[in-house]
Motif scaffolding. Structure first.
Motif, PDB file in Angstrom:
ATOM      1  N   ASN A   1      36.257  40.539  42.965  1.00  0.00           N
ATOM      2  CA  ASN A   1      36.952  41.175  44.079  1.00  0.00           C
ATOM      3  C   ASN A   1      37.990  42.166  43.589  1.00  0.00           C
ATOM      4  O   ASN A   1      38.225  42.312  42.381  1.00  0.00           O
ATOM      5  CB  ASN A   1      37.573  40.188  45.088  1.00  0.00           C
TER       6      ASN A   1
ATOM      7  N   MET B   1      41.917  44.024  44.584  1.00  0.00           N
ATOM      8  CA  MET B   1      43.128  43.996  45.381  1.00  0.00           C
ATOM      9  C   MET B   1      43.782  45.366  45.315  1.00  0.00           C
ATOM     10  O   MET B   1      43.829  45.988  44.236  1.00  0.00           O
ATOM     11  CB  MET B   1      44.110  42.949  44.863  1.00  0.00           C
TER      12      MET B   1
ATOM     13  N   TYR C   1      39.348  43.023  39.698  1.00  0.00           N
ATOM     14  CA  TYR C   1      39.286  41.782  38.923  1.00  0.00           C
ATOM     15  C   TYR C   1      37.947  41.608  38.228  1.00  0.00           C
ATOM     16  O   TYR C   1      37.874  41.056  37.131  1.00  0.00           O
ATOM     17  CB  TYR C   1      39.550  40.578  39.833  1.00  0.00           C
TER      18      TYR C   1
ATOM     19  N   GLU D   1      46.721  39.264  36.578  1.00  0.00           N
ATOM     20  CA  GLU D   1      45.820  38.589  37.516  1.00  0.00           C
ATOM     21  C   GLU D   1      46.448  37.312  38.055  1.00  0.00           C
ATOM     22  O   GLU D   1      46.399  37.040  39.262  1.00  0.00           O
ATOM     23  CB  GLU D   1      44.484  38.270  36.845  1.00  0.00           C
TER      24      GLU D   1
ATOM     25  N   SER E   1      49.377  38.368  40.437  1.00  0.00           N
ATOM     26  CA  SER E   1      48.957  39.112  41.629  1.00  0.00           C
ATOM     27  C   SER E   1      48.120  38.264  42.569  1.00  0.00           C
ATOM     28  O   SER E   1      48.117  38.482  43.785  1.00  0.00           O
ATOM     29  CB  SER E   1      48.181  40.373  41.222  1.00  0.00           C
ATOM     30  N   ARG E   2      47.392  37.300  42.037  1.00  0.00           N
ATOM     31  CA  ARG E   2      46.595  36.410  42.901  1.00  0.00           C
ATOM     32  C   ARG E   2      47.474  35.378  43.610  1.00  0.00           C
ATOM     33  O   ARG E   2      47.017  34.678  44.497  1.00  0.00           O
ATOM     34  CB  ARG E   2      45.510  35.696  42.085  1.00  0.00           C
TER      35      ARG E   2
ATOM     36  N   LYS F   1      50.777  36.133  44.959  1.00  0.00           N
ATOM     37  CA  LYS F   1      51.890  37.011  45.325  1.00  0.00           C
ATOM     38  C   LYS F   1      53.056  36.222  45.921  1.00  0.00           C
ATOM     39  O   LYS F   1      52.869  35.388  46.805  1.00  0.00           O
ATOM     40  CB  LYS F   1      51.408  38.051  46.338  1.00  0.00           C
TER      41      LYS F   1
END
Length: 223
Positions: A127, A129, A138, A161, A164-165, A167
């Protein structure tokens, strides 16, 4: 699947001991005793490289710098040095981790398993972002601001990663280390600090806003 490991160390006894142990636990192991041989062995397409820092001629730091832009596999330094600056120099050369000599072969194996497992996790994630012009792909493990790619090392991308995954969630340095490397390693907060510093430096050249926030006395979060 049998993983291929390249072991580079100028001490043949160390190479042979590591090779014998890793062969027993199921890896295909190749060895090199200097930087020149290490460069030549890259044709085997190793899944992970164990690289001694202190070698005559072309040392491990030089080898790592030369191959990092072409080799996208975990590189673990084997080092007798324990000064923080030496560890930072290794990370700046493109290494993902280090293990200090003398070490137990079982610990070395645990680190290898953690890094290879991390590689497999990365391959399975799909996916993208986006935050305005800020895009994280990613699946391809790439990051862009507009059409310009920001080049991150493997470990730098793993930290981006993770944050950010999740947040807004605060991660302390020890937790980041454990989640990225796959096991607990107290006392290595300097590694995380240096990686975050380098990530921010790369971001700042292309992106005006703050992305990774320091929560003083606690850790970091993605904002």
């Amino acid at each position: 699947m049998q993983y291929k490991i390249l072991v580079v160390d100028d001490e043949e006894e160390i190479c042979n001991a590591i090779k014998e142990y890793l062969n027993i636990v199921g890896y295909i192991v190749y060895t090199a005793n200097n930087g020149k041989e290490a460069m030549e062995r890259l044709s085997i397409l190793p899944d992970l490289i164990l690289l001694d820092i202190n070698m005559p001629g072309m040392d491990g730091l030089d080898v790592c710098k030369r191959i990092r832009t072409h080799v996208n596999v975990p590189i673990l330094f084997l080092t007798a040095k324990i000064e923080e600056q030496d560890r930072i120099n290794g990370l700046m050369a493109g290494a993902d981790d280090y293990i200090i000599k003398p070490f137990a072969l079982e610990e070395l194996h645990a680190r290898i398993v953690a890094h290879l497992r991390r590689e497999e996790r990365g391959k399975g994630k799909k996916n993208i972002m986006g935050i305005g012009d800020f895009i994280i792909n990613y699946s391809e493990r790439k990051l862009f601001v507009g059409e310009k790619e920001i080049f991150l090392t493997k470990t730098e991308f793993e930290i981006v990663e993770l944050l950010s995954r999740h947040k807004g969630q605060v991660f302390d340095k020890e937790t980041i280390y454990e989640k990225i490397w796959g096991f607990d390693k107290e006392g290595d907060s300097a590694i995380i600090m240096e990686h975050v510093r380098r990530i921010r430096s790369k971001f700042s050249k292309e992106w005006k806003g703050e992305v990774i926030e320091t929560v003083w006395g606690v850790g970091y979060r993605w904002v």
